[in-house]
Design a protein around this motif. Structure first.
Motif, PDB file in Angstrom:
ATOM      1  N   VAL A 146       1.211  -5.213  10.742  1.00  0.00           N
ATOM      2  CA  VAL A 146       2.515  -4.826  10.204  1.00  0.00           C
ATOM      3  C   VAL A 146       2.259  -3.752   9.162  1.00  0.00           C
ATOM      4  N   GLN A 147       3.088  -2.727   9.146  1.00  0.00           N
ATOM      5  CA  GLN A 147       2.884  -1.661   8.168  1.00  0.00           C
ATOM      6  C   GLN A 147       3.163  -2.176   6.762  1.00  0.00           C
ATOM      7  N   SER A 148       2.248  -1.881   5.862  1.00  0.00           N
ATOM      8  CA  SER A 148       2.422  -2.311   4.480  1.00  0.00           C
ATOM      9  C   SER A 148       3.479  -1.444   3.790  1.00  0.00           C
ATOM     10  N   VAL A 149       4.250  -2.049   2.896  1.00  0.00           N
ATOM     11  CA  VAL A 149       5.258  -1.276   2.166  1.00  0.00           C
ATOM     12  C   VAL A 149       4.891  -1.138   0.689  1.00  0.00           C
ATOM     13  N   VAL A 150       3.599  -1.304   0.366  1.00  0.00           N
ATOM     14  CA  VAL A 150       3.183  -1.224  -1.041  1.00  0.00           C
ATOM     15  C   VAL A 150       3.507   0.150  -1.625  1.00  0.00           C
ATOM     16  N   ASN A 151       3.374   1.205  -0.815  1.00  0.00           N
ATOM     17  CA  ASN A 151       3.690   2.513  -1.399  1.00  0.00           C
ATOM     18  C   ASN A 151       5.191   2.808  -1.438  1.00  0.00           C
ATOM     19  N   PRO A 163      -1.793  -9.421   9.484  1.00  0.00           N
ATOM     20  CA  PRO A 163      -2.628  -8.315   9.001  1.00  0.00           C
ATOM     21  C   PRO A 163      -1.759  -7.117   8.630  1.00  0.00           C
ATOM     22  N   PHE A 164      -1.812  -6.695   7.388  1.00  0.00           N
ATOM     23  CA  PHE A 164      -1.004  -5.548   6.958  1.00  0.00           C
ATOM     24  C   PHE A 164      -1.838  -4.290   7.047  1.00  0.00           C
ATOM     25  N   GLU A 165      -1.209  -3.276   7.569  1.00  0.00           N
ATOM     26  CA  GLU A 165      -1.899  -2.022   7.792  1.00  0.00           C
ATOM     27  C   GLU A 165      -1.599  -1.108   6.612  1.00  0.00           C
ATOM     28  N   GLY A 166      -2.646  -0.634   5.959  1.00  0.00           N
ATOM     29  CA  GLY A 166      -2.439   0.290   4.849  1.00  0.00           C
ATOM     30  C   GLY A 166      -2.267  -0.387   3.508  1.00  0.00           C
ATOM     31  N   HIS A 167      -2.531  -1.687   3.424  1.00  0.00           N
ATOM     32  CA  HIS A 167      -2.479  -2.367   2.125  1.00  0.00           C
ATOM     33  C   HIS A 167      -3.777  -2.069   1.374  1.00  0.00           C
ATOM     34  N   PRO A 168      -3.694  -1.685   0.098  1.00  0.00           N
ATOM     35  CA  PRO A 168      -4.916  -1.267  -0.602  1.00  0.00           C
ATOM     36  C   PRO A 168      -5.867  -2.401  -0.954  1.00  0.00           C
ATOM     37  N   ASN A 169      -5.409  -3.618  -0.923  1.00  0.00           N
ATOM     38  CA  ASN A 169      -6.236  -4.713  -1.441  1.00  0.00           C
ATOM     39  C   ASN A 169      -5.899  -6.003  -0.707  1.00  0.00           C
ATOM     40  N   LEU A 170      -6.050  -6.002   0.621  1.00  0.00           N
ATOM     41  CA  LEU A 170      -5.595  -7.155   1.396  1.00  0.00           C
ATOM     42  C   LEU A 170      -6.655  -8.253   1.377  1.00  0.00           C
ATOM     43  N   ILE A 178       2.081   2.556 -13.462  1.00  0.00           N
ATOM     44  CA  ILE A 178       1.603   1.594 -12.465  1.00  0.00           C
ATOM     45  C   ILE A 178       0.266   2.091 -11.928  1.00  0.00           C
ATOM     46  N   PRO A 179      -0.785   1.251 -11.994  1.00  0.00           N
ATOM     47  CA  PRO A 179      -2.092   1.719 -11.540  1.00  0.00           C
ATOM     48  C   PRO A 179      -2.066   2.063 -10.051  1.00  0.00           C
ATOM     49  N   SER A 180      -2.904   3.000  -9.683  1.00  0.00           N
ATOM     50  CA  SER A 180      -2.995   3.411  -8.302  1.00  0.00           C
ATOM     51  C   SER A 180      -4.468   3.324  -7.898  1.00  0.00           C
ATOM     52  N   PRO A 181      -4.855   2.995  -6.668  1.00  0.00           N
ATOM     53  CA  PRO A 181      -3.974   2.708  -5.536  1.00  0.00           C
ATOM     54  C   PRO A 181      -3.455   1.277  -5.504  1.00  0.00           C
ATOM     55  N   ILE A 182      -4.109   0.354  -6.233  1.00  0.00           N
ATOM     56  CA  ILE A 182      -3.648  -1.041  -6.198  1.00  0.00           C
ATOM     57  C   ILE A 182      -2.718  -1.259  -7.385  1.00  0.00           C
ATOM     58  N   PRO A 183      -1.443  -1.525  -7.160  1.00  0.00           N
ATOM     59  CA  PRO A 183      -0.497  -1.580  -8.284  1.00  0.00           C
ATOM     60  C   PRO A 183      -0.744  -2.718  -9.254  1.00  0.00           C
TER      61      PRO A 183
END
Lengths: 182, 423
Positions: free
Chosen positions: A120-125, A144-151, B16-21
């Motif tokens: 699933v596409q991540s919406v963190v950004n 599994p999230f795609e594009g999550h920075p810290n999964l 907000i910190p980047s890339p991990i908020p």
């Protein structure tokens, strides 16, 4: 209010005074960007994954819950009959995003239906607050999230096996950590 | 965003910190020149409000990196609720946020009522509102007591717990237990309001404004308190919204947003109260919001008492035998009532198929409950939108330019309850 311009919109549903937008999982992030920037949904209230394995339509047994349209199955203690079978669900997992527009106060639910293992596409950004919500959905449901920075796992231990909120994960189903074999 | 136009932004841009908020990462250039010391706060440090673990990177005394680790109090409430009938599952939400139990109970009960299409009698709505506001005062008192205690103001703890004890006495008088009252049923209240409740509650309402004055006398001009709270833990309105902050944290950042006003539930549209908003977004303003909210909640309780006193003798629960237990006295004379009672207690009632998301303004902010029903006697999926979990996500953003001693004040000001964070 209509949401016809939402990218990848499959269906709009109304129920209990709430609007649900079902979107194509492949265009989820695009749809979220649109809703944030064009429709003013600047506040992500909640992200929930729901598992529909054993949803009564399929007549499969799930621990502690067995539903059938005909009523109680006398050979199966602990079963209940349903007045009618619920609507079928398109796939096993449903991602729900509850959005809110501050200060307009409108709410909308975005849904994306996926099968087990589909990313699933991540919406963190889109909304930074999704970070922990998505980690929780990954931890509890194994999405599994795609594009999550810290999964990574968030509530369970890093080396935990299985995803506890899935319907096929038994209640109290912890593995025995220190057995005689070790 | 509803921000007063004459107020300058708390800071420019985003922090907000980047890339991990949610993770403040150490600047690699610092690692070259300086000694970065990594320290573990918690999970068993007394000032981490339960079992929060913070991995902090320190450069001398300043915090240059931070990561919060949660999950130590995970108890699987949501999984358990899927295995209990609707009727029995009401017991669980109160345990999730153990300081704001009535609000948690309310949000789940409202979800069941929404699915069932039940209209509660006015007396039940007003009583729920009264109890939720008492509960808000209770929760804010515990916050004030512990937040001040962590910064060394021990006496605050004794003063706050004096009033907290009175609120718990009121809960005991009305609901039978001091915490986790389970007084809200789908359809109304579990029991009628006892006669002795009104004079006792009046006495409390008469006392509370003076008590808040007292707290302010102790702390408001205390140089140490001011030094350690003003200008710390900054969070701008835009960052607060992006990070999903709600409740006192959001209102201290200058956003006039309160679900009791924006989406009135219960009888909040019939009472008069003010939503306190402050504009500096620091620890001190969060403290101010909490203090003002205690005063406003007292006003709401006062108005609810006036109304409830006129409603004595009215029904406190909807008369719908499919969902509501029959009155106790009927069980001795009526076979049908006995059957209804037996069926509801053993099998539970069925809730129509559907999915709802209900929200209330709990003591900590937007508390949501997403419920899916398959039409059976047990919830298919229950999920709580925990305001504490979201508040902790802001820790890394609030921590820029903070010293290690400020860390305690900042984490404390976010007002998190770990039971709710980990569920």
């Amino acid at each position: 209010m209509t949401y016809e311009g939402v990218p990848g919109l499959v269906e709009t549903k109304e129920g209990y005074g709430e609007t649900t937008l079902i979107v194509d999982p492949a265009r989820l992030r695009e749809a979220c960007f649109y809703l944030r920037d064009e429709e003013g949904f600047n506040f992500l209230s909640d992200v929930t994954a729901a598992d529909y394995l054993g949803w009564p339509q399929t007549k499969e047994a799930v621990a502690g819950y067995k539903g059938s349209a005909a009523g109680r199955n006398i050979n199966s203690p602990g079963s209940w009959g349903l007045a009618r079978l619920p609507e079928p669900r398109p796939s096993r997992f449903c991602m729900n995003y509850h959005l809110l527009a501050v200060p307009a106060g409108t709410r909308v639910r975005v849904q994306a239906w996926v099968e087990d293992g589909d990313p699933v596409q991540s919406v963190v950004n889109v909304w930074p607050t999704a970070d922990w919500h998505e980690r929780e959905a990954f931890d509890m449901m194994g999405i599994p999230f795609e594009g999550h920075p810290n999964l990574r796992r968030i509530l369970m231990d890093d080396d935990w096996e299985g995803h506890p909120l899935r319907k096929d994960y038994p209640i109290g189903g912890e593995p025995v950590r220190f057995s005689g074999d070790e | 965003m509803t921000i007063a136009p004459d107020k300058p932004a708390i800071y420019r841009g985003t922090r907000i910190p980047s890339p991990i908020p949610t993770v403040l990462q150490v600047d690699p250039s610092l690692r070259v020149d300086d000694d970065i010391l990594q320290v573990n706060f918690g999970p068993n440090h007394p000032s981490t409000h339960g079992v929060l673990r913070l991995i902090v990177d320190l450069d001398g005394e300043s915090v240059v990196g931070l990561e919060a680790v949660i999950g130590y109090l995970h108890t699987g409430f949501e999984k358990n609720m899927e295995h209990k009938t609707w009727w029995k599952a009401i017991t669980y939400p109160g345990r999730i946020d153990y300081l704001s139990f009535q609000n948690n109970e309310l949000v789940f009960v409202l979800a069941i009522e929404k699915l069932l299409g039940l209209e509660t009698p006015p007396k039940a709505s007003w009583m729920r509102m009264l109890l939720c506001e008492l509960n808000r005062i209770h929760s804010h008192l515990v916050w004030l007591a512990t937040a001040a205690l962590e910064l060394g103001a021990i006496s605050m703890f004794w003063y706050c717990f004096r009033e907290r004890e009175r609120i718990l006495d009121l809960f005991e008088l009305c609901c039978g237990t001091r915490m986790h009252t389970r007084y809200f049923q789908a359809g109304g209240l579990a029991e009628d309001i006892p006669r002795g409740f009104f004079p006792e509650c009046r006495a409390f309402v008469g006392r509370m404004p003076g008590a808040v004055d007292e707290y302010e006398t102790i702390i408001d001009r205390n140089a140490i308190w001011l030094e350690r709270t003003k200008g710390l833990g900054l969070l701008s309105a835009a960052d607060a919204i992006a990070l999903g902050q709600s409740g006192p944290v959001l209102r201290a950042s200058g956003v006039d947003w309160d679900l009791r006003k924006a989406e009135p539930y219960l009888a909040y549209d019939e009472v008069e109260f003010r939503v306190p908003v402050y504009y500096n977004g620091d620890v001190y303003d969060r403290y101010r919001v909490h203090m003002d909210e205690m005063r406003e909640s007292t006003r709401i309780v006062d108005q609810a008492l006036d109304r409830l006193e006129q409603m004595q003798g009215d029904p406190w629960i909807v008369d719908d035998r499919r969902v509501v237990l029959p009155p106790r006295h009927e069980l001795h004379t009526s076979m049908e009532s006995l059957i209804h009672h037996f069926k509801i207690v053993t099998e539970g009632y069925r809730v129509p198929e559907g999915e709802v998301y209900t929200v209330v303004e709990s003591s900590r902010g937007e508390l949501g409950c997403y419920v899916v029903s398959s039409g059976g006697p047990k919830p298919w999926r229950v999920k709580f939108r925990a305001p504490s979990l979201v508040a902790l996500e802001a820790t890394a953003t609030c921590m820029s330019d903070a010293l290690v001693a400020d860390l305690i004040a900042i984490v404390g000001s976010l007002d998190t309850v770990m039971g709710e964070v980990d569920r």
